[in-house]
Design a protein around this motif. Structure first.
Motif, PDB file in Angstrom:
ATOM      1  N   GLY A   1      46.713  22.964  18.572  1.00 51.04           N
ATOM      2  CA  GLY A   1      46.193  24.177  20.249  1.00 51.04           C
ATOM      3  C   GLY A   1      44.646  24.286  20.221  1.00 51.04           C
TER       4      GLY A   1
ATOM      5  N   LEU B   1      50.149  22.132  28.508  1.00 50.58           N
ATOM      6  CA  LEU B   1      50.386  23.315  27.843  1.00 50.58           C
ATOM      7  C   LEU B   1      49.416  24.133  27.335  1.00 50.58           C
ATOM      8  N   LEU B   2      48.696  23.402  26.800  1.00 53.69           N
ATOM      9  CA  LEU B   2      46.839  24.941  25.851  1.00 53.69           C
ATOM     10  C   LEU B   2      46.440  25.451  26.909  1.00 53.69           C
TER      11      LEU B   2
ATOM     12  N   GLU C   1      48.910  27.811  27.282  1.00 53.40           N
ATOM     13  CA  GLU C   1      49.816  28.730  25.617  1.00 53.40           C
ATOM     14  C   GLU C   1      48.244  29.702  25.559  1.00 53.40           C
ATOM     15  N   VAL C   2      46.896  29.397  25.091  1.00 56.12           N
ATOM     16  CA  VAL C   2      45.795  30.333  25.446  1.00 56.12           C
ATOM     17  C   VAL C   2      46.009  31.056  26.857  1.00 56.12           C
TER      18      VAL C   2
ATOM     19  N   THR D   1      41.917  34.814  23.442  1.00 55.03           N
ATOM     20  CA  THR D   1      42.393  33.592  22.226  1.00 55.03           C
ATOM     21  C   THR D   1      40.858  32.346  23.317  1.00 55.03           C
TER      22      THR D   1
ATOM     23  N   GLY E   1      48.424  32.690  28.081  1.00 54.76           N
ATOM     24  CA  GLY E   1      49.750  33.458  28.175  1.00 54.76           C
ATOM     25  C   GLY E   1      50.569  32.968  29.077  1.00 54.76           C
TER      26      GLY E   1
ATOM     27  N   GLU F   1      51.986  17.809  21.400  1.00 57.40           N
ATOM     28  CA  GLU F   1      51.362  19.092  20.825  1.00 57.40           C
ATOM     29  C   GLU F   1      50.910  19.859  22.192  1.00 57.40           C
ATOM     30  N   ALA F   2      49.975  21.375  21.894  1.00 57.38           N
ATOM     31  CA  ALA F   2      49.173  21.851  22.939  1.00 57.38           C
ATOM     32  C   ALA F   2      47.794  20.983  22.643  1.00 57.38           C
ATOM     33  N   THR F   3      47.778  20.888  23.545  1.00 56.82           N
ATOM     34  CA  THR F   3      45.993  20.419  22.765  1.00 56.82           C
ATOM     35  C   THR F   3      45.437  19.544  24.037  1.00 56.82           C
TER      36      THR F   3
END
Ligand SMILES: [Zn+2]
Length: 470
Positions: free
Chosen positions: A350, A13-14, A17-18, A198, A20, A394-396
């Motif tokens: 994140g 997920l992270l 996110e980073v 990012t 895109g 959570e994205a992490t």
């Protein structure tokens, strides 16, 4: 966490996110053919600090799983010294790190770990020490550490080998997490289409003095004292952040005290990405048991509580110092409402981590940082982004929460030594974007109490004084 999120990779997920976008399958499929080299110089390999750095870097890189599916570990032919969490003393270092990496994922996982560098040119390497890597490397990241200092970046940094009497693991732990972050940046950039803003690899090497949170390489903290008593402390939540705090406590030498491990959860498969004390064989076990194993053989006592801090502390809890690694603002507010004397808090969002220190209701409390959502945007603060919104899942990623846990223990140790670190009532927060930011002086942030927070009321102040006398 809901059951439906059981098999969702937080690191995946992270990455989405980073970057895109979700990483393309064909780019992920290329990673096993480009192993990451993890190399340690001969001088460092002979030391406990070097071995701790190597073991922790392997721990964090291994937990990237599909993003680092092949790792070659190159170490001099030395034996593991005592006191390196995760490694068995007396075993050959390189092979023991390989065995450790293999223990992180279930049997028949498609990952490949090897002791020794191959006769190939590596795309990416994490090099411990200031010697050139043992094979050609296109893009090497160097890490080094002394007692309180962590160095990381594209050029080697020489830190003098200290003649300290008492081993301080904190510089090495933080260096390992920062090094893992630099490697992850390079892997994510390989998966990216274009160059996401990012993710910013360090352009110059950075030295982080954890004692003063200075970054110019000119300062170093004092040696740890012969005797250091941590007293009775609780680790609230031994998931991602709490397990890293536990690992740091386990790596300290000859400190005394009692650690309450408080968590009512069991370990799931996706927890393996971030619970740095866990192996694949631990899935299904209680998290408090996994954490307690890491402290076995140390001079710290442990009390396990399969419970959580709620309106009341768990019945067996007597700690006035709490390391907070819980996963929601509500859980943090509940702990703050118990008015413990000292709180060391860690949080992630994140790729960003936050560590804060709250002692004796001086300065902002934990609820000042994590106010109950009113539906309206939180009032402007000097450190406005510290306000964390609860989200599931959570994205992490592992090195972010690990860094938070290590830094929390650094603040605790500084306080127990009576030292003055810069995290105080006026500047209680350290924050870093582990993929997009640079460790620098601005990471330590000022923060004011919120005027409308419960911690500012006379009743709370009276209650805090009563609690202290009790
Ligand atoms: Zn407050």
């Amino acid at each position: 966490m809901g059951e439906s999120f059981e098999h969702v990779s937080r690191a995946g997920l992270l990455a989405a996110e980073v970057l895109g976008h979700a990483p393309a399958a064909e780019r992920l499929a290329g990673l096993p053919g480009e192993p990451v080299l993890l190399a340690i110089g001969a001088a460092e390999a002979a030391t406990r600090r070097g071995q701790l750095l190597l073991a922790t870097a392997a721990n964090l890189l291994g937990r990237l799983f599909v993003f680092a599916p092949a790792i070659d570990v190159d170490a001099a032919p030395v034996s593991v010294v005592p006191g390196v969490p995760g490694l068995r003393a007396g075993r050959p270092l390189g092979a023991e790190v390989q065995t450790f990496l293999e223990s992180l994922s279930p049997p028949a996982s498609p990952f490949r770990y090897r002791a020794g560098a191959a006769a190939v040119s590596y795309r990416t390497a994490l090099v411990i020490g200031d010697r050139p890597p043992p094979a050609p490397v296109r893009d090497a990241v160097f890490v080094g550490a002394d007692a309180w200092r962590a160095a990381v970046g594209p050029e080697p940094v020489s830190l003098p080998a200290g003649g300290e009497d008492v081993f301080n693991p904190l510089g090495a732990l933080v260096a390992a997490a920062l090094g893992a972050a630099e490697i992850a940046k390079r892997i994510f950039l390989r998966l990216a289409e274009g160059h996401p803003a990012t993710i910013t690899p360090l352009e110059r090497s950075v030295t982080w003095d954890l004692w003063q949170h200075r970054f110019d390489g000119t300062t170093a903290g004092p040696a740890l004292p012969r005797r250091l008593d941590l007293g009775r402390i609780a680790v609230a939540g031994v998931g991602a952040i709490g397990s890293a705090a536990t690992l740091a406590l386990a790596a300290l030498e000859d400190v005394t005290g009692t650690v309450e491990l408080v968590d009512d959860d069991t370990l799931s498969v996706t927890n393996l990405e971030r619970v740095v004390t866990a192996r694949a064989a631990d899935v299904g076990r209680r998290k408090v048991d996994v954490a307690a194993r890491a402290l076995r053989g140390t001079s710290l006592g442990t009390v396990r509580m399969a419970a959580r801090f709620a309106i009341h502390a768990p019945a067996a809890s007597a700690a006035e110092t709490i390391l907070v690694g819980v996963d929601s603002g509500a859980a943090r507010r509940r702990i703050m409402n118990l008015l413990p004397h000292a709180v060391y808090n860690g949080g992630t969002q994140g790729s960003e981590l936050l560590v804060s220190r709250h002692v004796g209701l001086e300065g902002p409390c934990l609820e000042c940082l994590y106010p109950e959502s009113t539906g309206a945007p939180p009032a402007a603060q000097e450190c406005g982004r510290a306000v964390v919104v609860d989200e599931l899942p959570e994205a992490t990623i592992g090195f972010v929460s690990a860094l938070a846990g290590f830094l929390m223990v650094a603040e605790l140790v500084k306080d127990r030594m009576g030292g003055a670190g810069p995290l105080d009532a006026a500047r209680p927060v350290a924050r870093l974007d582990a993929l997009g930011g640079t460790p620098e002086a601005s990471c330590v942030e000022a923060y004011r109490p919120r005027r409308d927070c419960f911690c500012q009321s006379p009743e709370t102040r009276r209650r805090a004084r009563r609690t202290r006398r009790a």
